[in-house]
Design an enzyme around this catalytic site. Structure first.
Site, PDB file in Angstrom:
ATOM      1  N   SER A  26       0.942  -0.965   0.044  1.00 47.01           N
ATOM      2  CA  SER A  26      -0.025   0.045   0.065  1.00 47.01           C
ATOM      3  C   SER A  26       0.866   1.160  -0.011  1.00 47.01           C
ATOM      4  O   SER A  26       2.142   1.311   0.121  1.00 47.01           O
ATOM      5  CB  SER A  26      -0.837   0.158   1.266  1.00 47.01           C
ATOM      6  OG  SER A  26       0.002   0.299   2.470  1.00 47.01           O
ATOM      7  N   LYS A  27       0.195   2.505  -0.037  1.00 42.85           N
ATOM      8  CA  LYS A  27       0.972   3.617  -0.164  1.00 42.85           C
ATOM      9  C   LYS A  27       1.831   3.826   1.161  1.00 42.85           C
ATOM     10  O   LYS A  27       2.596   4.255   1.493  1.00 42.85           O
ATOM     11  CB  LYS A  27      -0.180   4.827  -0.343  1.00 42.85           C
ATOM     12  CG  LYS A  27       0.748   5.886  -0.858  1.00 42.85           C
ATOM     13  CD  LYS A  27      -0.343   7.004  -1.438  1.00 42.85           C
ATOM     14  CE  LYS A  27       0.419   8.363  -1.412  1.00 42.85           C
ATOM     15  NZ  LYS A  27      -0.649   9.434  -1.452  1.00 42.85           N
ATOM     16  N   ARG A  28       0.872   3.468   2.228  1.00 45.83           N
ATOM     17  CA  ARG A  28       1.619   3.388   3.653  1.00 45.83           C
ATOM     18  C   ARG A  28       2.709   2.882   3.633  1.00 45.83           C
ATOM     19  O   ARG A  28       3.685   2.902   4.480  1.00 45.83           O
ATOM     20  CB  ARG A  28       0.505   3.099   4.468  1.00 45.83           C
ATOM     21  CG  ARG A  28      -0.484   4.167   5.242  1.00 45.83           C
ATOM     22  CD  ARG A  28      -1.191   3.846   6.226  1.00 45.83           C
ATOM     23  NE  ARG A  28      -0.483   3.957   7.399  1.00 45.83           N
ATOM     24  CZ  ARG A  28      -0.356   5.222   7.957  1.00 45.83           C
ATOM     25  NH1 ARG A  28      -1.017   6.192   7.495  1.00 45.83           N
ATOM     26  NH2 ARG A  28       0.238   5.411   9.238  1.00 45.83           N
TER      27      ARG A  28
ATOM     28  N   GLN B  88       5.653   4.405   2.289  1.00 45.27           N
ATOM     29  CA  GLN B  88       5.970   5.332   3.176  1.00 45.27           C
ATOM     30  C   GLN B  88       6.956   4.888   4.385  1.00 45.27           C
ATOM     31  O   GLN B  88       7.988   5.315   4.639  1.00 45.27           O
ATOM     32  CB  GLN B  88       4.766   6.287   3.942  1.00 45.27           C
ATOM     33  CG  GLN B  88       4.081   6.951   2.546  1.00 45.27           C
ATOM     34  CD  GLN B  88       3.218   7.884   3.074  1.00 45.27           C
ATOM     35  OE1 GLN B  88       2.755   7.792   4.273  1.00 45.27           O
ATOM     36  NE2 GLN B  88       2.596   8.637   2.329  1.00 45.27           N
TER      37      GLN B  88
END
Ligand code: GLU
Length: 518
Positions: free
Chosen positions: A264-266, A269
């Site tokens: 995921s984008k998280r 990050q």
């Protein structure tokens, strides 16, 4: 086969993540392998998701990775413009064409009317309500209104969208290079909006029109687009472009490092998967993390790592130069199942590549990090330091930290080792070795090594008892690169000063230990 033309078509909605870079890479490899053309097309028709600076970020990431487009907004080319926001009238013309062909229609439904439709569908037991063949004849559109009303609404400037008219009972089948044959029931597909109320096309229309007009032969993209492909195929058919429809290849998802599920984008990050850092992205201020470049990765290593994320050369070989990748890459060896992202593997690849770099290359990659730490010395010395640590780090960013004792006074010592190694009977040999080191000329590693070793042998001492003390005194630790090279690079005066101070620190540490145990 027609001359291969492939495109990387990112939307400038944020930074380029590792999945996007992999898509670009596979397109690039496929183009190079077949002497084709690699095109960059910026899909920026979604004004709401547009992020200022993202296009520049994407281009810079491609440049850093060595994936230079042959055609694109900066390179130009015969099929431009390559930014969709500059192709507005092309899309409008094509939308009109599709309406005339009977495969699209104007829809005047307001957001409230759409909402009412969804609610009543749910009440009727349809839990995934869509604007489709089931409801289209109950809505306010060109299929239900008479021609005169439609013309009047258009003339009055009433907001409208244009929707695809998806056929009711059709099996949409297309070939995918990675998944073979893929089919969708058209009855499950909605009448997608192809032109929004702001006059801009949606992704689906712009993507198909551009792939057609740009003579794209192969669409290589992430698996998340597989379900949209049925609509795309219907658009090709609607326009009568079946004959020149590109071949599709949907790349496997990139999975989370541990556990399951899509990256995921998280996660991106958390694990630092974007190519560059995201400080400039306001919405990401909350989580600071670095990208591959900032983390000190060497671009060819990242490329090699990414190439293997979903593609299998069919041999044991893991290290591939770009030329070797181009030579070996084959879409038929791309797996269908998701590829697990393993950050340790990325570090491993990077470490392998560091071994093959010259001192000059290492220095040019690492100098910025020395600077960041405020470490300054001659370029020659920096290069030697880089070489000394090459095998001990996984990224060049780790070099300054590992080499800090070259630039800063040693203030902490490995206390456990000091207590173990510092013995009264070694005091005299230690100071004799310090003396040898002080009086040596020239101060070169081979020379230091011979003299120190000769002395140790002559005194019948054990290397493992004495040398760790020398290391501890000059660097604070008993490990590290070759001691004699470290001494040479450090320089005689620093080494001597540290050796002189050594016993004082060792005594303090040993005494402290004594008080603790008493
Ligand atoms: N603009 C789409 C994206 O952001 C492109 C997908 C495709 O390659 O068709 O990924």
């Amino acid at each position: 086969m027609a001359k291969v033309r492939v495109r990387f078509a990112p939307s400038p909605t944020g930074p380029l993540h590792i999945g996007g870079l992999r898509t670009a890479l596979y397109n690039f490899l496929f183009a190079r392998k077949h002497d084709g053309t690699f095109i960059l097309r910026i899909e920026d028709t979604d004004q709401q998701r547009y992020v200022d600076g993202a296009e520049e970020y994407i281009k810079e990431a491609l440049l850093w990775s060595g994936l230079q487009p042959d055609e694109g907004p900066d390179q130009g080319g015969q099929y431009g413009p390559y930014r969709q926001s500059e192709r507005k009238n092309i899309y409008q013309k094509h939308v009109s064409m599709l309406i005339d062909l009977g495969h699209a229609y104007y829809a005047f439904d307001t957001p409230e009317e759409l909402d009412t439709m969804r609610k009543s569908e749910i009440e009727r037991g349809n839990h995934i309500p869509k604007y489709d063949h089931r409801v289209r004849m109950e809505m306010k559109n060109a299929l239900t209104l008479d021609q005169a009303t439609v013309s009047r609404l258009l003339k009055e400037g009433v907001p409208y969208t244009v929707r695809m008219k998806v056929p009711e009972d059709k099996v949409v089948t297309f070939k995918d290079r990675i998944r073979e044959s893929v089919s969708f029931e058209s009855s499950e597909l909605d009448d997608k909006v192809i032109l929004k109320a702001d006059g801009l096309p949606t992704y689906h229309l712009a993507n198909v029109v551009d792939d057609h007009l740009m003579n794209i032969t192969h669409v290589i993209r992430g698996e998340e687009w597989l379900s949209s492909t049925a609509h795309h195929v219907l658009l090709y058919e609607g326009f009568g472009w079946e004959e020149t429809m590109p071949e599709f290849a949907h790349l496997p998802l990139i999975l989370k490092p541990g556990g399951s599920g899509k990256l995921s984008k998280r996660d991106g990050q958390k694990f630092g998967f974007p190519v560059f850092p995201l400080e400039w992205m306001p919405e990401n201020n909350s989580e600071s993390f670095e990208g591959f470049r900032s983390a000190g990765f060497y671009a060819p290593a990242v490329i090699n790592f990414l190439a293997m994320l979903g593609w299998n050369p069919g041999t044991e070989q893991e290290i591939f130069s770009m030329d070797e990748l181009i030579e070996s890459f084959d879409l038929s060896q791309v797996s269908k199942s998701g590829a697990r992202f393993d950050f340790d593997k990325a570090l491993w690849f990077n470490a392998q590549y560091l071994q093959g770099l010259t001192a000059d290359q290492l220095y040019s990659l690492a100098s910025h990090y020395f600077e960041e730490n405020g470490y300054h010395t001659s370029t020659d010395k920096m290069k030697r330091i880089c070489e000394l640590f090459r095998e001990r780090v996984q990224t060049v960013k780790q070099i300054p930290a590992a080499a800090s004792f070259f630039f800063e006074e040693v203030s902490t010592f490995e206390e456990k080792t000091v207590r173990k190694k510092w013995k009264e009977e070694l005091r005299a040999p230690y100071s004799k070795i310090s003396e040898i080191i002080e009086t040596l000329h020239p101060f070169q590693s081979d020379h230091i090594k011979t003299r120190v070793n000769d002395y140790i042998k002559a005194q019948q001492l054990k290397f493992g008892n004495v040398l760790p003390l020398i290391r501890l005194a000059i660097s604070g630790t008993a490990g590290g690169p070759d001691l004699f090279e470290v001494l040479e690079v450090m320089g005689q005066s620093t080494a001597v000063a540290r050796l002189k101070n050594g016993p004082q620190h060792f005594d303090r540490i040993s005494v402290d230990a004594g008080t603790h145990t008493s």
